[in-house]
Design an enzyme around this catalytic site. Structure first.
Site, PDB file in Angstrom:
ATOM      1  N   ASN A   1     -17.024 -31.721 -20.031  1.00  0.00           N
ATOM      2  CA  ASN A   1     -16.874 -31.304 -18.622  1.00  0.00           C
ATOM      3  C   ASN A   1     -15.568 -31.851 -18.082  1.00  0.00           C
ATOM      4  OD1 ASN A   1     -18.768 -33.879 -18.828  1.00  0.00           O
ATOM      5  ND2 ASN A   1     -17.580 -34.075 -16.934  1.00  0.00           N
TER       6      ASN A   1
ATOM      7  N   MET B   1     -19.104 -43.229 -21.274  1.00  0.00           N
ATOM      8  CA  MET B   1     -19.965 -44.400 -21.091  1.00  0.00           C
ATOM      9  C   MET B   1     -20.218 -45.171 -22.386  1.00  0.00           C
ATOM     10  SD  MET B   1     -22.811 -42.626 -18.644  1.00  0.00           S
ATOM     11  CE  MET B   1     -22.338 -41.471 -17.332  1.00  0.00           C
TER      12      MET B   1
ATOM     13  N   GLU C   1     -28.362 -48.921 -21.108  1.00  0.00           N
ATOM     14  CA  GLU C   1     -29.787 -48.864 -21.460  1.00  0.00           C
ATOM     15  C   GLU C   1     -30.463 -50.223 -21.312  1.00  0.00           C
ATOM     16  OE1 GLU C   1     -30.647 -46.400 -25.126  1.00  0.00           O
ATOM     17  OE2 GLU C   1     -28.463 -46.391 -25.124  1.00  0.00           O
TER      18      GLU C   1
ATOM     19  N   HIS D   1     -26.224 -47.808 -25.580  1.00  0.00           N
ATOM     20  CA  HIS D   1     -25.220 -47.937 -24.518  1.00  0.00           C
ATOM     21  C   HIS D   1     -25.522 -49.177 -23.690  1.00  0.00           C
ATOM     22  CE1 HIS D   1     -25.759 -43.643 -25.408  1.00  0.00           C
ATOM     23  NE2 HIS D   1     -24.477 -43.499 -25.132  1.00  0.00           N
TER      24      HIS D   1
HETATM   25  N1  HPA Z   1     -18.320 -39.157 -17.270  1.00  0.00           N
HETATM   26  C1  HPA Z   1     -18.877 -40.103 -18.024  1.00  0.00           C
HETATM   27  N2  HPA Z   1     -19.463 -39.857 -19.175  1.00  0.00           N
HETATM   28  C2  HPA Z   1     -19.477 -38.587 -19.611  1.00  0.00           C
HETATM   29  C3  HPA Z   1     -18.924 -37.532 -18.853  1.00  0.00           C
HETATM   30  C4  HPA Z   1     -18.309 -37.833 -17.618  1.00  0.00           C
HETATM   31  O1  HPA Z   1     -17.788 -36.958 -16.894  1.00  0.00           O
HETATM   32  N3  HPA Z   1     -19.134 -36.392 -19.557  1.00  0.00           N
HETATM   33  C5  HPA Z   1     -19.779 -36.749 -20.688  1.00  0.00           C
HETATM   34  N4  HPA Z   1     -20.004 -38.074 -20.718  1.00  0.00           N
END
Ligand code: HPA
Length: 267
Positions: A230, A206, A84, A81
């Site tokens: 989430n 991300m 990092e 990423h």
């Molecule tokens: N935001 C950014 N990256 C993520 C999220 C988030 O809510 N959930 C999993 N990766």
């Protein structure tokens, strides 16, 4: 193509065989499991000089080359990423190697937060497009005119259509939506989420965006699927943490695997 990519590809062919790779998969947080299902040769990233350390927990940092559903695949069990190393082009070498091994398609997967109430935790979303909210670009510093990569239809329409057809046939509910790339590693604020939702994003994460830009630069057709781990910040009382991401990713991963396997069967 860099000399390093050619040399690495030759090294990989010596270990895994000469048959051209047909497609690559890049696996996101908590989604590394499918790498273990490929009938083939696994090479740890640490044996591939220049490959990322993929030091994020929940990743499976190895390249697996072999057969899945009768298709020759290259599975990248972990990704680098931007957050990092501060390098937007950290996945350039792996993608160059993929091209060098013969693949003309790549499907990236990721864990993401949802901005849509009808796309809850555990659902999956096929990316129709992205918003580069980070403002970064993996091609900064690329000296050739090839850097001016068109990004219309960056998410290959034919692959997306095929992925949706497979999902429908398997009765997997897969949404279609826009992914916003936020650099991380801190999560977004609720105000940032409200802003990117207003701008037209459906999910946030991300990763993936730099890889898709690089893939298009290299002439590789790209697609991507998010597993929603989430609701994005401020959208619900659900916890937002990397632990939560890793715990929730397997729910979407089971759906994702059905779609990816179905897509390969239709090759
Ligand atoms: N935001 C950014 N990256 C993520 C999220 C988030 O809510 N959930 C999993 N990766």
């Amino acid at each position: 193509m860099s000399k390093n990519a050619k040399a690495l590809a030759a090294d990989i062919r010596a270990k895994a065989g000469d048959a051209p790779v047909q497609i690559g998969f890049i696996l996101g947080s908590g989604l590394g499991h499918i790498a273990n299902e490929v009938d083939g040769v696994a090479i740890p990233y640490s044996d591939l000089p220049g490959f990322p350390h993929a030091g994020v927990s929940g990743h499976n940092p190895k390249l697996v080359i072999g057969d899945l559903e009768g298709v020759r695949v290259a599975v990248f069990g972990g990704r680098a990423h931007y957050y990092e190393s501060g390098r937007g082009d950290a996945m350039r070498l792996p993608l160059e190697v993929l091209r060098e091994l013969g693949a003309d398609r790549v499907i990236a997967t990721n864990a993401a937060g949802s901005m849509q109430a009808n796309m809850p935790t555990g659902s999956i979303m096929c990316l129709s497009d992205h918003i580069n909210f980070s403002g970064l670009n993996p091609l900064i510093g690329e000296p050739t005119d090839a850097r001016f990569v068109p990004m219309k239809d960056a998410y290959d329409p034919a692959i997306r259509t095929a992925l949706h057809a497979v999902a429908d046939a398997a009765e997997v509910d897969m949404a279609d939506g826009v992914y916003a790339w936020y650099s991380g590693p801190s999560f977004e604020t609720p105000a940032e989420i409200r802003a990117i939702k207003m701008l037209g994003a459906d999910a946030v994460g991300m990763s993936t965006v730099p890889e898709v830009i690089l893939a298009r630069f290299l002439g590789i057709r790209a697609a991507a699927i998010s597993t929603i781990t989430n609701m994005a910040a401020g959208m619900s009382d659900e916890a937002i943490s990397h632990e939560h991401t890793k715990a929730m990713a397997p729910i979407g991963a089971a759906k994702l695997e059905k779609v990816l396997r179905g897509y390969l069967r239709g090759f």
